[in-house]
Design a protein around this motif. Structure first.
Motif, short mmCIF file in Angstrom:
data_model
loop_
_atom_site.label_atom_id
_atom_site.label_comp_id
_atom_site.label_asym_id
_atom_site.label_seq_id
_atom_site.Cartn_x
_atom_site.Cartn_y
_atom_site.Cartn_z
N ASP A 14 0.89 -1.42 0.15
CA ASP A 14 0.06 0.09 0.10
C ASP A 14 0.86 1.26 0.03
O ASP A 14 2.03 1.38 0.70
CB ASP A 14 -1.01 0.09 1.30
N THR A 27 -6.96 6.71 -5.86
CA THR A 27 -7.12 5.91 -7.22
C THR A 27 -6.01 5.23 -7.55
O THR A 27 -4.89 5.94 -7.64
CB THR A 27 -8.01 6.49 -8.37
N TRP A 28 -6.12 4.12 -8.12
CA TRP A 28 -4.91 3.65 -9.16
C TRP A 28 -5.28 3.20 -10.60
O TRP A 28 -6.64 3.03 -10.80
CB TRP A 28 -4.60 2.48 -8.26
N THR A 37 -8.30 -0.29 -13.87
CA THR A 37 -8.39 1.13 -13.17
C THR A 37 -9.50 0.72 -11.68
O THR A 37 -10.30 -0.06 -12.04
CB THR A 37 -9.05 2.03 -13.92
N SER A 38 -8.91 1.67 -10.91
CA SER A 38 -9.89 1.46 -9.76
C SER A 38 -11.28 2.29 -9.75
O SER A 38 -11.45 3.27 -10.80
CB SER A 38 -9.19 2.06 -8.40
N PRO A 39 -12.23 2.36 -8.86
CA PRO A 39 -13.26 3.50 -8.81
C PRO A 39 -12.62 4.71 -8.77
O PRO A 39 -11.51 4.93 -8.17
CB PRO A 39 -14.01 2.99 -7.63
N SER A 41 -13.71 7.29 -7.20
CA SER A 41 -13.92 7.87 -5.88
C SER A 41 -13.62 6.97 -4.78
O SER A 41 -13.65 5.73 -4.95
CB SER A 41 -15.22 8.52 -5.49
N GLY A 42 -13.37 7.55 -3.53
CA GLY A 42 -13.12 6.91 -2.44
C GLY A 42 -11.42 6.30 -2.40
O GLY A 42 -10.74 7.05 -2.95
N ASN A 44 -8.92 3.66 -2.60
CA ASN A 44 -8.88 2.40 -3.33
C ASN A 44 -7.23 1.92 -3.15
O ASN A 44 -6.10 2.77 -3.55
CB ASN A 44 -9.18 2.73 -4.88
N ASN A 49 -3.06 -8.52 -7.00
CA ASN A 49 -3.85 -8.20 -8.66
C ASN A 49 -2.97 -9.15 -9.43
O ASN A 49 -1.55 -9.40 -9.14
CB ASN A 49 -3.39 -6.92 -8.87
N TYR A 60 -0.73 5.56 -8.83
CA TYR A 60 -1.53 6.04 -7.78
C TYR A 60 -1.77 7.53 -7.97
O TYR A 60 -0.81 8.13 -8.16
CB TYR A 60 -0.93 5.66 -6.42
#
Length: 324
Positions: A14, A27-28, A37-39, A41-42, A44, A49, A60
């Motif tokens: 992380d 996000t990433w 891709t990540s969402p 928002s929020g 992540n 993976n 990131y």
């Protein structure tokens, strides 16, 4: 990864993120060999993976509540393991000059992409004719040449600088010896140092002896050897080992064999080692000036008596004609 795989599952550490106003969005994204891709928002985190074979870039992006952001990227490279040689073996049997030996080379799976051989030798003999049997088995040959390295059955046979390649990438050199109990490798011919005939005049049934000195033990007489034109495969020719590299060849003169005057005895001797190597023909028989052979019995061609009358007590002269 193994060569029959196309991706690897990786656990990504992380990111460490800080902001004086607090991080609102993290996000990433992944581009390159892998794409994801990540969402939007929020917070992540990538976590574990799957990454495809090749080079992927992970980026990131951290944003605070007023829209300020910062990005960091790193590279993830997934590649095949180096080609790997696991073991090398040869037949656990005697090998001699002229033999073409097949070596079995076990490798980590090639994944269907055929390897080539860059270099390699066994026992000092260069390997050639590298060929694929299946994804983990290859064969290569070497030929035992006269004067090359020899190894007792109890000795290890070295493998040197055996390297295979998938094209751009080579294996590490393989240099582990072959350890077996019965793989005698003999690259030397037996040598006859001398062969000396015992003096004498030999007739039918007599035994002519040649005393032979050679460079080794447990040799046998090659069946195509000859003494006085008689093959060694005949029952009247016998080789006896005396020890210390000394041998005695006995030849029983048979009626009808070649007669030999002093100095004219001929022989061609070849000895065979336990490995099967055969000496060069040896023809310099010693002491033949003191040897003669008479292999033919005299033949009476005719007997004649005079055509006269002879009384009791008389003498009759008989004339005998022989072949010599």
């Amino acid at each position: 990864i193994e060569r029959d795989q196309t991706s690897a599952s990786l656990s990504i550490v992380d990111p460490l993120v800080s902001d004086n106003c607090g991080v609102d969005i993290l996000t990433w994204s992944i581009t390159g060999a892998s794409n994801a891709t990540s969402p939007a928002s929020g917070i992540n985190l990538l976590g574990t993976n799957d990454f495809n074979l090749g080079v992927s870039t992970v980026t990131y992006r951290a944003s605070d509540m007023i829209g300020n952001y910062s990005e960091c990227s790193f590279i993830v490279t997934v590649e095949y393991k180096l080609p790997e040689i696991l073991s090398v073996s040869i037949p656990n049997a005697t090998m001699k000059i002229g033999d073409v030996v097949s070596a079995t080379i076990n490798v980590a799976s090639d994944g269907g992409n055929e390897f080539t051989m860059v270099s390699g030798a066994i026992g000092g003999y260069s390997l050639y004719n590298f060929q694929r049997i299946d994804e983990s088995t290859y064969l290569a040959n070497f030929e035992i040449m006269e004067g090359g390295n020899s190894y007792l059955a109890s000795e290890n046979i070295p493998v040197t600088n055996l390297i295979i390649s998938d094209g751009p990438v080579q294996s590490l050199p393989y240099n582990l010896p072959i350890i077996q109990g019965n793989d005698l490798l003999d690259a030397q011919l037996p040598v006859i140092n001398s062969a000396v005939a015992v003096s004498g005049i030999y007739g039918i049934g007599d035994i002519l002896v040649l005393n032979i000195s050679a460079d080794g033990l447990n040799y046998i007489l090659h069946p195509s050897s000859t003494v006085n034109g008689v093959l060694a495969s005949e029952p009247n020719v016998l080789l006896t080992e005396l020890g210390g590299g000394n041998y005695s060849l006995s030849y029983v003169v048979q009626e009808g064999d070649e007669d030999v005057a002093t100095g004219e005895l001929l022989g061609s001797l070849m000895l065979v080692k336990p490995s099967g190597n055969i000496s060069l023909p040896f023809t310099e028989i010693g002491n033949i000036a003191s040897v003669a052979i008479d292999a033919h019995a005299p033949v009476i061609a005719r007997m004649e008596v005079p055509d006269i009358e002879v009384g009791v007590g008389g003498t009759v002269q008989v004339t005998i004609t022989a072949d010599e």
